[in-house]
Write a protein that holds these residues in place. Structure first.
Motif, mmCIF file in Angstrom:
data_model
loop_
_atom_site.group_PDB
_atom_site.id
_atom_site.type_symbol
_atom_site.label_atom_id
_atom_site.label_comp_id
_atom_site.label_asym_id
_atom_site.label_seq_id
_atom_site.Cartn_x
_atom_site.Cartn_y
_atom_site.Cartn_z
ATOM 1 N N LEU A 66 -10.200 20.053 22.875
ATOM 2 C CA LEU A 66 -11.792 20.859 21.443
ATOM 3 C C LEU A 66 -12.595 22.371 22.042
ATOM 4 N N ILE A 67 -13.226 21.880 23.007
ATOM 5 C CA ILE A 67 -14.250 22.411 23.781
ATOM 6 C C ILE A 67 -13.305 23.766 24.133
ATOM 7 N N TYR A 68 -12.144 23.178 25.186
ATOM 8 C CA TYR A 68 -11.491 24.417 25.335
ATOM 9 C C TYR A 68 -10.926 25.261 24.431
ATOM 10 N N MET A 69 -10.255 24.799 23.665
ATOM 11 C CA MET A 69 -9.795 25.459 22.602
ATOM 12 C C MET A 69 -11.001 26.222 21.945
ATOM 13 N N PHE A 70 -12.464 25.977 21.698
ATOM 14 C CA PHE A 70 -13.286 25.876 20.889
ATOM 15 C C PHE A 70 -14.057 27.285 22.116
ATOM 16 N N MET A 71 -14.052 26.914 23.496
ATOM 17 C CA MET A 71 -14.910 28.437 24.105
ATOM 18 C C MET A 71 -13.638 29.403 24.300
ATOM 19 N N ASN A 72 -12.373 29.025 24.362
ATOM 20 C CA ASN A 72 -11.304 30.183 24.584
ATOM 21 C C ASN A 72 -11.623 31.315 23.719
ATOM 22 N N TRP A 73 -11.505 30.785 21.942
ATOM 23 C CA TRP A 73 -11.931 31.723 21.210
ATOM 24 C C TRP A 73 -13.277 32.080 21.038
ATOM 25 N N VAL A 85 -19.429 35.415 27.658
ATOM 26 C CA VAL A 85 -19.304 34.194 26.542
ATOM 27 C C VAL A 85 -20.089 33.213 27.080
ATOM 28 N N ILE A 86 -20.443 33.063 28.569
ATOM 29 C CA ILE A 86 -21.026 32.659 29.207
ATOM 30 C C ILE A 86 -22.768 32.118 28.684
ATOM 31 N N GLU A 87 -22.829 34.062 29.178
ATOM 32 C CA GLU A 87 -24.647 34.513 28.505
ATOM 33 C C GLU A 87 -24.622 33.783 26.732
ATOM 34 N N CYS A 88 -23.147 33.919 26.102
ATOM 35 C CA CYS A 88 -24.116 34.006 24.995
ATOM 36 C C CYS A 88 -23.607 32.066 23.888
ATOM 37 N N VAL A 89 -23.172 32.000 24.898
ATOM 38 C CA VAL A 89 -23.114 30.585 24.225
ATOM 39 C C VAL A 89 -24.163 28.926 24.461
ATOM 40 N N VAL A 90 -24.039 30.091 25.833
ATOM 41 C CA VAL A 90 -24.378 28.420 27.353
ATOM 42 C C VAL A 90 -25.870 28.069 27.071
ATOM 43 N N PRO A 91 -26.841 29.514 27.235
ATOM 44 C CA PRO A 91 -28.102 29.225 26.596
ATOM 45 C C PRO A 91 -29.084 28.306 24.952
ATOM 46 N N ASN A 92 -27.749 28.838 24.492
ATOM 47 C CA ASN A 92 -27.935 28.631 23.028
ATOM 48 C C ASN A 92 -27.393 26.619 23.115
ATOM 49 N N LEU A 115 -19.624 21.456 32.266
ATOM 50 C CA LEU A 115 -18.364 21.310 31.303
ATOM 51 C C LEU A 115 -18.173 22.781 29.835
ATOM 52 N N VAL A 116 -19.213 22.941 29.353
ATOM 53 C CA VAL A 116 -18.899 24.546 28.454
ATOM 54 C C VAL A 116 -18.672 25.466 29.501
ATOM 55 N N ILE A 117 -19.228 25.939 30.441
ATOM 56 C CA ILE A 117 -18.975 27.006 31.886
ATOM 57 C C ILE A 117 -17.355 26.711 32.310
ATOM 58 N N ALA A 118 -17.441 25.331 32.594
ATOM 59 C CA ALA A 118 -15.927 25.187 32.831
ATOM 60 C C ALA A 118 -14.164 25.296 32.297
ATOM 61 N N ALA A 119 -14.670 25.364 30.754
ATOM 62 C CA ALA A 119 -13.963 25.720 30.054
ATOM 63 C C ALA A 119 -13.988 26.998 29.575
ATOM 64 N N GLY A 120 -15.177 28.244 29.668
ATOM 65 C CA GLY A 120 -15.242 28.495 29.199
ATOM 66 C C GLY A 120 -14.594 30.017 30.693
ATOM 67 N N THR A 121 -14.191 29.142 31.389
ATOM 68 C CA THR A 121 -13.507 30.117 33.095
ATOM 69 C C THR A 121 -12.667 30.092 33.003
ATOM 70 N N GLY A 122 -11.977 28.937 31.948
ATOM 71 C CA GLY A 122 -10.576 29.137 31.815
ATOM 72 C C GLY A 122 -10.175 27.687 32.596
ATOM 73 N N LEU A 123 -10.848 26.721 33.068
ATOM 74 C CA LEU A 123 -10.568 25.184 33.653
ATOM 75 C C LEU A 123 -10.979 24.858 32.597
ATOM 76 N N SER A 124 -9.688 23.076 33.087
ATOM 77 C CA SER A 124 -9.823 21.950 32.004
ATOM 78 C C SER A 124 -11.169 21.399 32.069
ATOM 79 N N LEU A 149 -20.861 21.386 18.527
ATOM 80 C CA LEU A 149 -22.389 22.729 18.781
ATOM 81 C C LEU A 149 -20.795 23.590 19.251
ATOM 82 N N LEU A 150 -20.126 23.761 19.267
ATOM 83 C CA LEU A 150 -19.913 24.796 19.510
ATOM 84 C C LEU A 150 -18.357 24.991 18.347
#
Length: 178
Positions: A66-73, A85-92, A115-124, A149-150
């Motif tokens: 789910l985290i991967y799919m949400f971050m991909n979207w 996406v990293i700049e817009c999502v991670v600090p919040n 975990l979120v940064i990994a997903a946001g950069t295309g990693l599992s 939260l995502l």
């Protein structure tokens, strides 16, 4: 060059069960329930106990999916507006988790951000986490909070309280039809 954390190597897990948990949390928050009531907690405990170790592991992998799919979207949505996406999502995400000390212990926040940064950069997310050892009990609430939260971030961006859940449900339905 392929990474050992490439999503194609990761188990999808029980995305349906993970989505059910996140959807119930979203609905509870949207309905103004900030605390888990005793009846809801009992149902959650019964559900968790019924899973067994394999089932629990599958739900963990499902939450990571789910985290991967949400971050991909989110990545695609922010790229459409020429934003990162990293700049817009991670600090919040980090700031919100810091305001949740009962659910998210401070020492879990860097792991969830990673975990979120990994997903946001295309990693599992699950394979990224696995390289640092197994999941701990202290990471369960933060993992759920991260997925929640995502999803809530997506719902706010789309101005649709059910968008994130519906998006995943439609993707699951489509995958089952193929």
């Amino acid at each position: 060059m392929s990474s050992s954390c490439d999503p194609q190597h990761a188990p999808a897990g029980d995305v349906g069960a993970a989505l059910m948990v996140i959807d119930s949390r979203l609905k509870a928050v949207y309905d103004g329930m900030t605390e888990t009531g005793p009846e809801q907690q009992e149902l959650i405990d019964q559900f968790t106990a019924s899973l067994g170790p394999k089932g629990a592991s599958d739900v963990l992998d499902g939450a990571c999916t789910l985290i991967y799919m949400f971050m991909n979207w989110l990545r695609m949505a922010y790229e459409d507006h020429e934003k990162d996406v990293i700049e817009c999502v991670v600090p919040n995400l980090v700031a919100t988790m810091r305001m949740m000390p009962k659910s998210v212990r401070p020492e879990a926040i860097p792991t969830m951000a990673g975990l979120v940064i990994a997903a946001g950069t295309g990693l599992s997310p699950s394979l990224w986490r696995k390289q640092y050892g197994g999941w701990t009990a202290a990471e369960m609430n933060p993992l759920e909070a991260t997925a929640f939260l995502l999803a809530e971030h997506i719902n706010r961006l789309t101005d649709d309280r059910a968008f994130a859940t519906r998006m995943i449900a439609e993707a699951l339905s489509s995958a089952l039809q193929d």
